[in-house]
Scaffold this active site. Structure first.
Site, PDB file in Angstrom:
ATOM      1  N   ARG A  23      12.538 -49.805 -67.608  1.00  0.00           N
ATOM      2  CA  ARG A  23      12.842 -49.542 -66.042  1.00  0.00           C
ATOM      3  C   ARG A  23      13.908 -48.710 -65.667  1.00  0.00           C
ATOM      4  NH1 ARG A  23      10.913 -55.486 -63.442  1.00  0.00           N
ATOM      5  NH2 ARG A  23      10.242 -56.259 -65.228  1.00  0.00           N
ATOM      6  N   GLU A  34      -1.407 -53.502 -64.423  1.00  0.00           N
ATOM      7  CA  GLU A  34      -2.287 -53.131 -65.525  1.00  0.00           C
ATOM      8  C   GLU A  34      -3.605 -52.864 -65.090  1.00  0.00           C
ATOM      9  OE1 GLU A  34      -0.338 -55.837 -65.363  1.00  0.00           O
ATOM     10  OE2 GLU A  34       1.418 -55.130 -66.573  1.00  0.00           O
ATOM     11  N   GLU A  40      13.556 -54.366 -70.916  1.00  0.00           N
ATOM     12  CA  GLU A  40      13.618 -54.257 -69.648  1.00  0.00           C
ATOM     13  C   GLU A  40      14.413 -52.984 -69.085  1.00  0.00           C
ATOM     14  OE1 GLU A  40      11.100 -55.412 -67.883  1.00  0.00           O
ATOM     15  OE2 GLU A  40      10.639 -57.333 -68.873  1.00  0.00           O
ATOM     16  N   THR A  78       5.808 -47.296 -70.311  1.00  0.00           N
ATOM     17  CA  THR A  78       5.152 -48.721 -69.973  1.00  0.00           C
ATOM     18  C   THR A  78       5.533 -49.006 -68.707  1.00  0.00           C
ATOM     19  OG1 THR A  78       4.357 -50.665 -70.871  1.00  0.00           O
ATOM     20  CG2 THR A  78       6.825 -50.114 -71.059  1.00  0.00           C
ATOM     21  N   ASP A 133       1.729 -56.068 -76.482  1.00  0.00           N
ATOM     22  CA  ASP A 133       1.298 -54.866 -75.864  1.00  0.00           C
ATOM     23  C   ASP A 133       1.721 -53.665 -75.809  1.00  0.00           C
ATOM     24  OD1 ASP A 133       3.425 -55.730 -74.182  1.00  0.00           O
ATOM     25  OD2 ASP A 133       2.248 -56.292 -72.335  1.00  0.00           O
TER      26      ASP A 133
HETATM   27  C1  DMJ Z   1       5.750 -53.936 -66.693  1.00  0.00           C
HETATM   28  O1  DMJ Z   1       7.182 -54.131 -66.487  1.00  0.00           O
HETATM   29  C2  DMJ Z   1       5.577 -53.118 -67.930  1.00  0.00           C
HETATM   30  O2  DMJ Z   1       4.437 -52.539 -67.668  1.00  0.00           O
HETATM   31  C3  DMJ Z   1       5.581 -54.025 -69.137  1.00  0.00           C
HETATM   32  O3  DMJ Z   1       5.062 -53.170 -70.244  1.00  0.00           O
HETATM   33  C4  DMJ Z   1       4.923 -55.124 -69.125  1.00  0.00           C
HETATM   34  N1  DMJ Z   1       4.485 -55.382 -67.605  1.00  0.00           N
HETATM   35  C5  DMJ Z   1       5.189 -55.358 -66.671  1.00  0.00           C
HETATM   36  C6  DMJ Z   1       4.365 -55.288 -65.226  1.00  0.00           C
HETATM   37  O4  DMJ Z   1       3.330 -56.278 -65.347  1.00  0.00           O
END
Ligand code: DMJ
Length: 645
Positions: free
Chosen positions: A274, A537, A270, A623, A403
């Site tokens: 982020r 998503e 995370e 992501t 994912d």
């Molecule tokens: C996000 O923090 C990122 O996209 C992560 O890969 C998984 N999903 C959350 C949001 O739903």
């Protein structure tokens, strides 16, 4: 024996002596018993005296210890042995002089200690007179001083590197007035939020609804405020929207407050997607060094997480101690595929910007290890034990836990200007296995991606899995056997299914997970799967599909979602998740996830923007939707790696 008492006083020779006992009664060779006894007494008295001297005379080493503590500070050093030598015959006089000086010194020391003691007492009394606030303020001032010093040390500029081609950071207004209005609406949603950033930052004020704080996410608490994640995650969206004042406000906050020398245990994944992703994107967009420096500082704090027997990182690491561990719930102490497999983009950029291969080597090591492993049915299980290097439970998912691993294989290739063919091959292989084992059509004709659990396909799809529609479309160009059309079609089918999951609810917002089983199609069955937490998503997939097809339905679907969010998730302090998308009177979860600002609103804004804003040939989104530029690695040392041939 020739004692003087036995010699004649004159020189006359005496007759030969009979040295036997009887011949010379006063000079005996042996001692009487009583004499022996007296001698023994004297000897034992002497030994006792020596013992006494050894134990009871003052210990000179103690003097030495005392001197060590104070002599350099308080006593001008006097070498008495030297003084004694120089004085020669006056040694006895010199020793007396020394003793005198020594006594003087002792006296002087005693006085000094007394005076220091009294001074300390006075100071303590003064302190006690001060209020708690005053004392706290003093402590804070001291702390700030130390922090400033540390900051000065840490803020050394990093070596300059040629910036990649930064195209499409700004773009014009859309020509279509309807689209312009929609785009402005998304921006207004964002701007409204940003107003709330001002004093004293929403999270610090408990009278507001508890949104924007991520206060239930301890794994994101980096630095001295819970606001860190929201601010860092939101920065690039602000920049892209042209909200430069708010961007500067965020920059100032980061410069002053974002501190990583804290005793926080954070999620490596995370924090990477982020914080590091957010800081790197803010750096590339704005060119402000502070973001690059902070990203590198933070990345350094994550490195101890890789100290495992296999080099597969722990899920969590303490930023201060560097101690790592895994989630208690993960199968047999495993690390998670989507976590350790979602570091590549940011880490390659870190090596690029710093010239330090350490980041690059960490992620390439993970890749090499994965390449060597057997994969059941060609699928990657979600769990891998970092101690043994063995898979945990055989559970494969394109949603939660798996994912973004697949996403980063594709994006590693794109980000390397398509040089990292090793990553592309791994992506193609993985997608083929997923299509074979996990992708099915429902009775009603909806394409869905299920989950593989111990040899059984669970016909359930998560909201998280919906990102895959965009991924298939993005990976269509360059796919094996020229199957571009096929993957674009697959992307469109997933987008359609995910739109259905929204459309079949009361609020027109998608549930967390939905089933395709027992007559149910794209609908959540269990109560704890009916929530919507502002996830991006589905909108992400709409945007990619729009970029590749320009089919207006994607903008239409995006607009439906914008309206639903505005209607059902807007609360007084921002936006909140809702607990049941099938209920006409929804209740809130009181959390505004930082990805709402980073991803959901960004993808919506891009959906209503022209394609020349952040073109996909030049930018790859991590992501968490943070755009990072494509690196033309041919001129860097990274290109020497076989992965790039
Ligand atoms: C996000 O923090 C990122 O996209 C992560 O890969 C998984 N999903 C959350 C949001 O739903």
């Amino acid at each position: 024996m020739t004692t003087p008492a036995l010699l004649p006083l004159s020189g006359r020779r005496l007759p030969p002596l009979n040295l036997g006992a009887s011949a010379f009664p006063h000079h005996r060779a042996t001692l009487r018993l009583s004499e022996k006894f007296i001698l023994l007494l004297i000897l034992s008295a002497f030994i006792t005296l020596c013992f006494g001297a050894f134990f009871f005379l003052p210990d000179s080493s103690k003097h030495k210890r005392f001197d060590l503590g104070l002599e350099d500070v308080l006593i001008p050093h006097v070498d008495t042995s030297k003084e004694g030598k120089n004085l020669g015959g006056f040694l006895i006089h010199g020793q007396g002089h020394d003793e005198h000086r020594h006594r003087e010194e002792e006296e002087r020391l005693r006085n000094k200690i007394r005076a220091d003691h009294e001074k300390a007492l006075e100071e303590a009394k003064e302190k006690l007179k001060k209020s708690r606030d005053e004392i706290q303020a003093e402590i804070q001032t001291e702390k700030n001083k130390v922090m400033q010093e540390l900051k000065k040390k840490d803020s050394k500029p990093l070596p300059p590197v040629p910036l990649p081609n930064l195209i499409g950071i700004n773009s014009g207004e859309p020509a279509d007035p309807d689209i312009r209005e929609k785009r402005n609406k998304v921006k207004e949603v964002k701007m409204m939020m940003m107003m709330m950033w001002s004093y004293p930052f929403l999270c610090l004020n408990s009278s507001f609804l508890l949104v924007t704080c991520n206060r239930n996410h301890s794994f994101l608490r980096v630095g001295n405020s819970q606001m860190g994640a929201t601010i860092v995650d939101a920065l690039d969206t602000l920049y892209i929207m042209g909200l430069h004042d708010e961007f500067r406000e965020g920059q100032e906050w980061i410069d002053k407050n974002l501190d990583f020398s804290v005793n926080s245990e954070v999620s490596v994944f995370e924090v990477n997607i982020r914080f590091i992703g957010g800081l790197l994107a803010a750096y590339y967009l704005s060119g402000q060094e502070v973001f690059k420096i902070k990203a590198v500082q933070l990345a350094g704090k994550l490195l101890p997480a890789f100290n495992t027997p296999t080099g597969i990182p722990w899920a969590m690491v303490n930023l201060k101690s560097g101690v790592g561990r895994n989630w208690g719930w993960a199968s047999a102490g495993s690390s998670i595929l989507a976590e350790f497999g979602t570091l590549h983009m940011e880490f390659v950029h870190l090596s690029y910007l710093t010239g330090d291969p350490v980041y690059y080597n960490k992620v390439m090591h993970i890749r090499k290890l994965l390449q060597k492993m057997d994969r059941p049915n060609g699928l990657y299980p979600n769990y891998l034990n970092p101690r043994t290097g063995r898979w945990g439970q055989h559970h494969t998912s394109v949603g939660g836990l798996g994912d973004s691993f697949y996403e980063y294989l594709l994006k590693a290739w794109l980000m390397s200007d398509k040089m990292d063919t090793e990553a592309r091959k791994m992506y193609d292989d993985a997608i083929e296995a997923i299509e074979k084992h996990l992708i099915r059509k429902s009775n009603g004709g909806l394409t869905f991606i299920g989950e593989w659990k111990n040899g059984h396909l669970e016909r359930k799809m998560g909201h998280l899995t919906c990102f895959a529609g965009g991924m298939f479309a993005l990976g269509a160009d360059g796919s094996r056997d020229d199957k571009a059309g096929h993957y674009l079609q697959l992307g469109a089918e997933i987008a359609h299914t995910c739109h259905e999951s929204y459309d079949r609810t009361t609020l027109k917002l998608g549930p967390e997970a939905f089933k395709f089983d027992g007559g149910v199609e794209a609908v959540a069955v269990r109560q704890n799967e009916k929530y919507y937490i502002l996830r991006p998503e589905v909108i992400e997939t709409y945007w990619y599909m729009w970029r590749f097809t320009h089919d207006p339905k994607y903008r239409q679907w995006g607009w439906e979602a914008t309206q639903a969010i505005d209607k059902y998730c807007r609360v007084s302090g921002g936006f909140s998740g809702v607990k049941d998308v099938y209920s006409s009177s929804p209740t809130y979860d009181d959390v505004q996830q930082s990805f709402f600002l980073a991803e959901t609103l960004k993808y919506l804004y891009l959906l209503f923007s022209n394609d020349d804003l952040l073109p996909l040939d030049n930018w790859v989104f991590n992501t968490e939707a943070h755009p990072l530029p494509v690196l033309h690695l041919a001129n860097t040392t990274l290109s020497g790696n076989p992965a790039y041939r």
